[in-house]
Design a protein around this motif. Sequence first.
Motif: not given
Lengths: 151, 151, 151, 151
Positions: D78-96
């Motif tokens: 399996l290949q997991i394609h990972t990036r960060i879709t959003e940076w907020r002040n204290k949290v960030f969103i990972h998409q896999h």
Amino acid sequence: MSKTIVYEVEVMFGDCDPAGIVFFPNYSKWMDGASLNFFRQCGLPPWRELQKTRGIIGTPLLEIHTRFLRPASYGDRLQIHTRITEWRNKVFIHQHVVKRGDELLCEGTETRAFVVHPPEEPDRIKAIPIPEDIKALCSRRESGCSDSSAC
Amino acid sequence: MSKTIVYEVEVMFGDCDPAGIVFFPNYSKWMDGASLNFFRQCGLPPWRELQKTRGIIGTPLLEIHTRFLRPASYGDRLQIHTRITEWRNKVFIHQHVVKRGDELLCEGTETRAFVVHPPEEPDRIKAIPIPEDIKALCSRRESGCSDSSAC
Amino acid sequence: MSKTIVYEVEVMFGDCDPAGIVFFPNYSKWMDGASLNFFRQCGLPPWRELQKTRGIIGTPLLEIHTRFLRPASYGDRLQIHTRITEWRNKVFIHQHVVKRGDELLCEGTETRAFVVHPPEEPDRIKAIPIPEDIKALCSRRESGCSDSSAC
Amino acid sequence: MSKTIVYEVEVMFGDCDPAGIVFFPNYSKWMDGASLNFFRQCGLPPWRELQKTRGIIGTPLLEIHTRFLRPASYGDRLQIHTRITEWRNKVFIHQHVVKRGDELLCEGTETRAFVVHPPEEPDRIKAIPIPEDIKALCSRRESGCSDSSAC
């Protein structure tokens, strides 16, 4: 000879493999749970407290030896009968007998040591001589108490 | 003596315990992965296919024996060197040597058997004599090929 | 609204990560255990029996959504409060609320479907309409019984 | 938008459940591995070093949301394609995005925060504002580099 303490686990669906039976490394995980439970039932605090008071960070494994006799599956309730069969200078031998009621499923021994981070090398771990008070706690038998989790 | 096949794993954060090192049952899981990889590299199809064609559902464990020499942590790349050291009538012995480059971390043996569901008792599993063709596949050594996953 | 069933787990050392807290995928594993326990407590047989009698092989997941509020560590006893909040035609929504006594640690929903191997394509799985009798079993409330694993 | 980093895993026998398919919490474990790999590929040191130099002990999860589209089984890569879709002040969103070659198997988002032990309460963990230098490391795109683990 030490006390025997019984630790119970219920097998989950996710503990089983495509053959429908417990994936064997889970027995090692449960024996590790039974080891920690053994020390807690004998009166020891959790490692995170023992680390603060005495520097002891746990009892990592040097060796395991396990025999698998009968399979188990999800929904089964297993009883792990745990005791210490031998205290050497710096290591001790745990014995775990896994049963489903009267049926023997699996048995194993673990060789473990109490370890600390040596002050001069805080990134390493080092075995210490078995603390006498811990040995006494695990070995003490109150009258009328034998082989039971109620001890 | 069989071929030696090398299987590589990268330790994940979630493979490690509160002491920051690999939780030991994961070594058993990786050795199981190395065992399956060994048979695949030797030319066997996955168990799900072998079950359809020959009734063989896998090689469950009868016994394991593992020694832990040095800890590993997340981010480490480990190489598991796997071979079969003994073929008996109905069981065989796998040897797994876990290294991080040149460092020896852990070594273990597994006693396994090829099993089927006997037609007369489809809910049970039964060991069969080691199939000669599988033994041949695992034992064959092409010239110039040794201790490598490229074999 | 369905019954609420409480499933209890004790966190093991090996469930925790190098930060000393529960490695989060274990919550998903425990919710899966709580789901199976929910159906068993409602009176359903294990999947391996339901497969033989009705072809239903389980309730695989289509979607999960989990929020982590407070960490837990080894030795903690957690209670997972599980119910079904919605029945649609072919899927249902499980809600799991994980507590440590009065403290809320984690909550999640799962979207699941009852599935079978369609006779015409035995290697595939296919969702079936929610069986009415199962829905009734999970929804029935005996008088005086609420939010308890004793229901 | 951040870089996309691809992380590969091979499904082991022991990752699969009695239905013969990947037990779903393993996807969360692999996404966690893909998250750590993402930061390492972006140039961050392991958490154990970052803790010593800057007090950052990791990026624990606040929330996950995962959809399961197609099953996988042992032996699959399996290949997991990972990036960060959003940076907020204290949290960030990972998409896999988990794929098996061209097939989409599973996709999920994780909400994470960088945390430290606050000096005044060393037993607790506290989110800090996203460090600008880390954000820059993860966001930088060298020319000619896109969607590849070689970035």
